[in-house]
Design an enzyme around this catalytic site. Structure first.
Site, PDB file in Angstrom:
ATOM      1  N   GLU A 174       0.820  -1.218   0.000  1.00 41.68           N
ATOM      2  CA  GLU A 174       0.000   0.000   0.000  1.00 41.68           C
ATOM      3  C   GLU A 174       0.855   1.270   0.000  1.00 41.68           C
ATOM      4  O   GLU A 174       0.378   2.365   0.311  1.00 41.68           O
ATOM      5  CB  GLU A 174      -0.954  -0.016   1.194  1.00 41.68           C
ATOM      6  CG  GLU A 174      -1.885  -1.227   1.208  1.00 41.68           C
ATOM      7  CD  GLU A 174      -3.161  -1.054   0.372  1.00 41.68           C
ATOM      8  OE1 GLU A 174      -3.730   0.046   0.378  1.00 41.68           O
ATOM      9  OE2 GLU A 174      -3.585  -2.033  -0.291  1.00 41.68           O
ATOM     10  N   HIS A 248      -4.579   1.609   7.277  1.00 39.44           N
ATOM     11  CA  HIS A 248      -3.180   1.918   6.930  1.00 39.44           C
ATOM     12  C   HIS A 248      -2.510   2.443   8.204  1.00 39.44           C
ATOM     13  O   HIS A 248      -3.163   3.089   9.033  1.00 39.44           O
ATOM     14  CB  HIS A 248      -3.091   3.037   5.871  1.00 39.44           C
ATOM     15  CG  HIS A 248      -3.499   2.621   4.493  1.00 39.44           C
ATOM     16  ND1 HIS A 248      -4.225   3.435   3.663  1.00 39.44           N
ATOM     17  CD2 HIS A 248      -3.269   1.490   3.789  1.00 39.44           C
ATOM     18  CE1 HIS A 248      -4.435   2.821   2.508  1.00 39.44           C
ATOM     19  NE2 HIS A 248      -3.870   1.633   2.553  1.00 39.44           N
ATOM     20  N   CYS A 365      -2.984  11.164   3.694  1.00 42.27           N
ATOM     21  CA  CYS A 365      -3.308  10.267   2.570  1.00 42.27           C
ATOM     22  C   CYS A 365      -3.136  10.976   1.235  1.00 42.27           C
ATOM     23  O   CYS A 365      -2.842  10.345   0.223  1.00 42.27           O
ATOM     24  CB  CYS A 365      -4.755   9.806   2.656  1.00 42.27           C
ATOM     25  SG  CYS A 365      -5.108   8.752   4.063  1.00 42.27           S
TER      26      CYS A 365
END
Ligand code: SUO
Length: 441
Positions: A174, A248, A365
């Site tokens: 990721e 995350h 993000c």
């Protein structure tokens, strides 16, 4: 010129919508089928970029992807003209059309993992594109992400862009959202902390929600990025917080230089990890937020840790937060106590990023951070660097091309496909990218 951290922010795409595509990301699930405002979303992102650039933090932009992703719909058996492909997908599999239309590439913390030249064996800046294997709508980002990164980091003497890992669960990657780098000055060799949620064959994993990042993927990325082995550290995320919506690591921890700001429950074996960091990194400091002060649930709903920690040239740090953490009484009280205490954080900057937040994407993000020396900054495609002119140009571009309201049903509109292509074609000219999208080839 000293090495600086440059933040590359994702520009929100024209099809930004709420489809509930990310199981384990509670905001995504909660906002499923709500009406989105792509124009506002793009402008909220641009305002953050501009404000940070104005405050002296080098800032750049990464463009959105072509959506709907017609080649992927064809791969799944929808056929005919591009318009017919979209029409058939809308009629037969609206959720697939939604995935193929997601603007999720805006969260560029998941685009790649970056290794600065100070840490790499060959002295180049390395970027490994993330495969985002855990979610279909995100796994389809990799090829265009690679094309865009190659168009921005074109100079092969300076940059090395690596393709994504093979698309299998064992290698789920990721990107930078599960990666922290600690260093003295940015240009000093650092310690790279790769955070993973599961390991092949191990039972130590969350039970309710998926762990997206694997140890095997992190190790492969460290190899590809040529991180000096003595500078790498791996740590497992606390599976219990993944099960509470921490999909995350950047939802529960953020770092900058010698500072780690995280929740006390962020990592498995946290005490050992911090001891190891203290041993490896002179001047290392951890601010661990106790559950009593801010619960994991409040951290997830306010995105307190999905903040950006940025260093002014004089060493003072700014914490860049989403508005949701100001609106929560307890979190805001905690943040103000933090300011009063003895630590490098001396300023809070709050942004309204509500459109992105409703899909689980906060300030951190939306950005891919890169430590670059002066010469390396010169080697970046200059057209993507944020300044007054680019800010005005992109706002005007958004005004011309974006809708201010989008629902699931609108995705079937063939006009949306045409609007997207027209806009992106123009954008590649504005940002001097060449042909990067499938429709341009
Ligand atoms: N780093 C933040 C990523 C957020 C992203 N959300 C999404 O894809 C939600 C899309 C939707 O549900 O429409 C994700 O979960 O990977």
């Amino acid at each position: 010129m000293k090495a600086r951290e440059v933040n590359f922010d994702g520009l929100v795409g024209l099809t930004h919508h709420y489809a509930g595509l990310s199981f384990g990301n509670e905001a995504s699930t909660r906002h499923r089928f709500q009406v989105s405002n792509p124009k506002l979303a793009a402008k909220q992102g641009l305002l953050k970029m501009k404000a940070l650039a104005d405050a002296g933090f080098p800032q750049a932009v990464i463009p959105p992807h072509e959506r709907p992703n017609v080649p992927v719909l064809r791969q799944l058996g929808f056929s005919g003209s591009d318009e017919q492909v979209v029409e058939k997908a809308a009629a037969q599999a609206p959720h697939i059309l939604s995935s193929a239309s997601s603007a999720s590439a805006m969260w560029v913390a998941n685009a790649a993992t970056v290794c600065p030249s100070a840490d790499s064996v060959d002295g180049k800046v390395h970027l490994t594109v993330a495969n985002l294997n855990n979610k279909f709508h995100r796994a389809i980002e990799a090829p265009t992400t690679e094309a865009l990164l190659r168009a921005i980091f074109r100079d092969e003497k300076t940059f090395s862009v690596h393709s994504a890992l093979p698309q299998v669960a064992m290698l789920g990657d990721e990107g930078a959202a599960n990666h922290n780098r600690f260093s003295g000055d940015y240009g000093d060799p650092g310690v790279q902390l790769f955070v993973y949620g599961r390991e092949e064959g191990s039972m130590l994993a969350p039970t309710r929600y998926p762990a997206r990042q694997t140890l095997e993927a992190s190790q492969a990325v460290a190899r590809l990025n040529q991180v000096r082995p003595s500078q790498v550290l791996y740590a497992r995320q606390n599976p219990q917080v993944i099960d509470q919506g921490v999909f995350h690591n950047d939802v529960i921890a953020v770092s900058n230089r010698q500072l780690l700001f995280c929740h006390e429950h962020a990592f498995a074996a946290q005490a050992q990890l911090l001891a190891e960091l203290r041993r490896r990194m002179p001047g290392f400091m951890a601010i661990e937020v106790p559950q009593q002060a801010v619960s994991v649930a409040d951290a997830v709903s306010t995105y307190l840790f999905n903040s950006q920690l940025l260093s002014h040239e004089d060493g003072r740090m700014v914490l860049v937060l989403p508005q949701e953490s100001q609106e929560h009484e307890g979190v805001w009280r905690y943040l103000n106590q933090l300011l009063a205490q003895d630590n490098p954080i001396s300023e809070l900057k709050v942004f309204d990023l509500r459109e992105s937040m409703a899909n689980g994407g906060g300030p951190a993000c939306l950005r891919l951070r890169m430590v670059l020396t002066g010469a390396e900054q010169q080697a970046v495609n200059p057209a993507v660097m944020m300044n007054d002119t680019l800010f005005a140009t992109l706002n005007d571009w958004v005004d011309r091309h974006y809708r201010d309201c989008l629902t699931q049903d609108d995705l079937a509109d063939p006009q949306l496909l045409r609007e997207g292509r027209e806009a992106l074609d123009r954008l590649t000219q504005l940002l001097n990218l060449g042909s990067v999208y499938p429709f341009q080839r």
